[in-house]
Design a protein around this motif. Structure first.
Motif, PDB file in Angstrom:
ATOM      1  N   UNK A   1       0.666  -1.321   0.021  1.00  0.00           N
ATOM      2  CA  UNK A   1       0.119   0.143   0.026  1.00  0.00           C
ATOM      3  C   UNK A   1       0.816   1.418   0.083  1.00  0.00           C
ATOM      4  N   UNK A   2       1.916   1.165   0.844  1.00  0.00           N
ATOM      5  CA  UNK A   2       2.702   2.455   1.062  1.00  0.00           C
ATOM      6  C   UNK A   2       3.701   2.644  -0.195  1.00  0.00           C
ATOM      7  N   UNK A   3       4.057   1.747  -0.862  1.00  0.00           N
ATOM      8  CA  UNK A   3       4.741   1.718  -2.053  1.00  0.00           C
ATOM      9  C   UNK A   3       4.196   2.260  -3.106  1.00  0.00           C
ATOM     10  N   UNK A   4       2.855   1.640  -3.426  1.00  0.00           N
ATOM     11  CA  UNK A   4       1.933   1.947  -4.470  1.00  0.00           C
ATOM     12  C   UNK A   4       1.547   3.448  -4.501  1.00  0.00           C
ATOM     13  N   UNK A   5       1.174   3.619  -3.222  1.00  0.00           N
ATOM     14  CA  UNK A   5       0.841   5.326  -2.773  1.00  0.00           C
ATOM     15  C   UNK A   5       1.893   6.220  -2.943  1.00  0.00           C
ATOM     16  N   UNK A   6       2.854   5.919  -2.728  1.00  0.00           N
ATOM     17  CA  UNK A   6       4.205   6.828  -2.861  1.00  0.00           C
ATOM     18  C   UNK A   6       4.519   7.048  -4.459  1.00  0.00           C
ATOM     19  N   UNK A   7       4.180   6.000  -5.166  1.00  0.00           N
ATOM     20  CA  UNK A   7       4.607   5.990  -6.520  1.00  0.00           C
ATOM     21  C   UNK A   7       3.650   6.723  -7.175  1.00  0.00           C
ATOM     22  N   UNK A   8       2.590   6.656  -6.980  1.00  0.00           N
ATOM     23  CA  UNK A   8       1.314   7.514  -7.519  1.00  0.00           C
ATOM     24  C   UNK A   8       1.414   8.926  -7.171  1.00  0.00           C
TER      25      UNK A   8
ATOM     26  N   UNK B   1       4.372  10.519  -6.707  1.00  0.00           N
ATOM     27  CA  UNK B   1       5.501  10.912  -7.402  1.00  0.00           C
ATOM     28  C   UNK B   1       4.945  11.399  -8.920  1.00  0.00           C
ATOM     29  N   UNK B   2       4.035  10.231  -9.406  1.00  0.00           N
ATOM     30  CA  UNK B   2       3.656  10.347 -10.907  1.00  0.00           C
ATOM     31  C   UNK B   2       2.849  11.533 -10.899  1.00  0.00           C
ATOM     32  N   UNK B   3       2.023  12.018  -9.875  1.00  0.00           N
ATOM     33  CA  UNK B   3       0.897  13.085 -10.058  1.00  0.00           C
ATOM     34  C   UNK B   3       1.681  14.448  -9.328  1.00  0.00           C
ATOM     35  N   UNK B   4       2.777  14.318  -9.023  1.00  0.00           N
ATOM     36  CA  UNK B   4       3.560  15.293  -8.555  1.00  0.00           C
ATOM     37  C   UNK B   4       3.091  16.049  -7.271  1.00  0.00           C
ATOM     38  N   UNK B   5       2.628  15.308  -6.336  1.00  0.00           N
ATOM     39  CA  UNK B   5       1.916  15.492  -5.006  1.00  0.00           C
ATOM     40  C   UNK B   5       3.319  15.554  -4.159  1.00  0.00           C
ATOM     41  N   UNK B   6       3.422  16.381  -3.272  1.00  0.00           N
ATOM     42  CA  UNK B   6       4.392  16.440  -2.203  1.00  0.00           C
ATOM     43  C   UNK B   6       4.415  15.502  -1.529  1.00  0.00           C
ATOM     44  N   UNK B   7       5.498  14.511  -1.197  1.00  0.00           N
ATOM     45  CA  UNK B   7       5.363  13.619  -0.207  1.00  0.00           C
ATOM     46  C   UNK B   7       6.196  13.983   0.971  1.00  0.00           C
TER      47      UNK B   7
ATOM     48  N   UNK C   1      11.912   4.913  -0.987  1.00  0.00           N
ATOM     49  CA  UNK C   1      12.351   5.244  -2.352  1.00  0.00           C
ATOM     50  C   UNK C   1      12.990   3.886  -3.152  1.00  0.00           C
ATOM     51  N   UNK C   2      13.847   3.281  -2.226  1.00  0.00           N
ATOM     52  CA  UNK C   2      14.563   2.239  -2.822  1.00  0.00           C
ATOM     53  C   UNK C   2      13.742   1.073  -3.255  1.00  0.00           C
ATOM     54  N   UNK C   3      12.942   0.818  -2.204  1.00  0.00           N
ATOM     55  CA  UNK C   3      11.836  -0.314  -2.111  1.00  0.00           C
ATOM     56  C   UNK C   3      10.825  -0.051  -3.578  1.00  0.00           C
ATOM     57  N   UNK C   4      10.449   1.230  -3.671  1.00  0.00           N
ATOM     58  CA  UNK C   4       9.569   1.462  -4.921  1.00  0.00           C
ATOM     59  C   UNK C   4      10.202   1.009  -6.298  1.00  0.00           C
TER      60      UNK C   4
ATOM     61  N   UNK D   1       6.348   1.483 -12.761  1.00  0.00           N
ATOM     62  CA  UNK D   1       6.926   1.575 -13.965  1.00  0.00           C
ATOM     63  C   UNK D   1       7.868   2.920 -14.204  1.00  0.00           C
ATOM     64  N   UNK D   2       7.158   3.800 -14.059  1.00  0.00           N
ATOM     65  CA  UNK D   2       7.886   5.288 -14.076  1.00  0.00           C
ATOM     66  C   UNK D   2       9.000   5.423 -13.220  1.00  0.00           C
TER      67      UNK D   2
END
Length: 206
Positions: A17-24, A26-32, A59-62, A105-106
């Motif tokens: 959950x955390x990995x996919x949320x962080x990746x999303x 990043x793609x949508x350029x939301x501040x993390x 970040x590494x895990x993503x 993927x990105x």
């Protein structure tokens, strides 16, 4: 009476959950930040430390998760007596995986984040290299063909197509161009045009 401390088992679903949320994000350029990452997830900020040791580990895990999923997709491609078909099928699996997890993927190719296991990521390419070697050994490709170079070109074709489709401007149907492009590549490597087209079509349609 001795009361030992209860050790909580990590939940793989929370990690995912955390990995996919962080990746999303990043793609949508939301501040993390720790707080924005867990907002609405039902888990605390401490979960980032529990599962990743902190934001750097996240970040590494993503990136690693992206390559892990790609490796799983490539492993599902059956090995047949036709290595050219198999090479095309691996390319198709690459595209399918990318479209199934576009956010990860990105992140996979963002070199700003280190990988947890670089060797595991390299193996996803070497899977194609070994298949190209089989095709060369069977006489489908010329003796002067470098399997690593051919595998890299195959990867580049898949990466280019899926990037244009996943982020626009091309529709998903544009992925079918991969058949003609791969066929031309394999013919340039020495395969017979009709045989190459038949093998690529069969593998790509999978």
């Amino acid at each position: 009476m001795y009361c030992g401390r209860v050790v909580r088992t990590k939940d793989p679903a929370v990690r995912t959950l955390l990995i996919e949320r962080a990746a999303h994000m990043l793609r949508t350029r939301e501040p993390i930040t720790l707080r924005t990452l867990v907002a609405g997830t039902g888990v605390s900020t401490m979960a980032v430390y529990t599962y990743f040791g902190g934001m750097e580990g996240l970040w590494q895990a993503m990136r690693q998760e992206g390559f892990t999923r790609l490796a799983e997709a490539l492993d599902q491609v059956a090995t047949t007596a036709d290595p050219v078909r198999d090479l095309a099928a691996l390319g198709a699996a690459y595209l399918t995986n990318a479209l199934a997890s576009p956010d990860l993927y990105r992140v996979m190719f963002d070199a700003a984040f280190a990988l947890e296991n670089p060797a595991a990521a390299d193996e996803t390419l070497h899977c194609l290299v070994r298949t190209a070697e089989r095709a060369k050994e069977m006489g489908r490709f010329r003796s002067d063909i470098d399997p690593l170079s051919l595998a890299t070109q195959t990867w580049v074709i898949g990466h280019g197509l899926v990037s244009l489709v996943a982020t626009g401007p091309l529709p998903r149907e544009a992925l079918d161009h991969g058949i003609a492009i791969l066929t031309a590549l394999f013919v340039s490597c020495g395969d017979a045009p009709e045989t190459a087209h038949r093998s690529v079509t069969e593998g790509w349609r999978l």
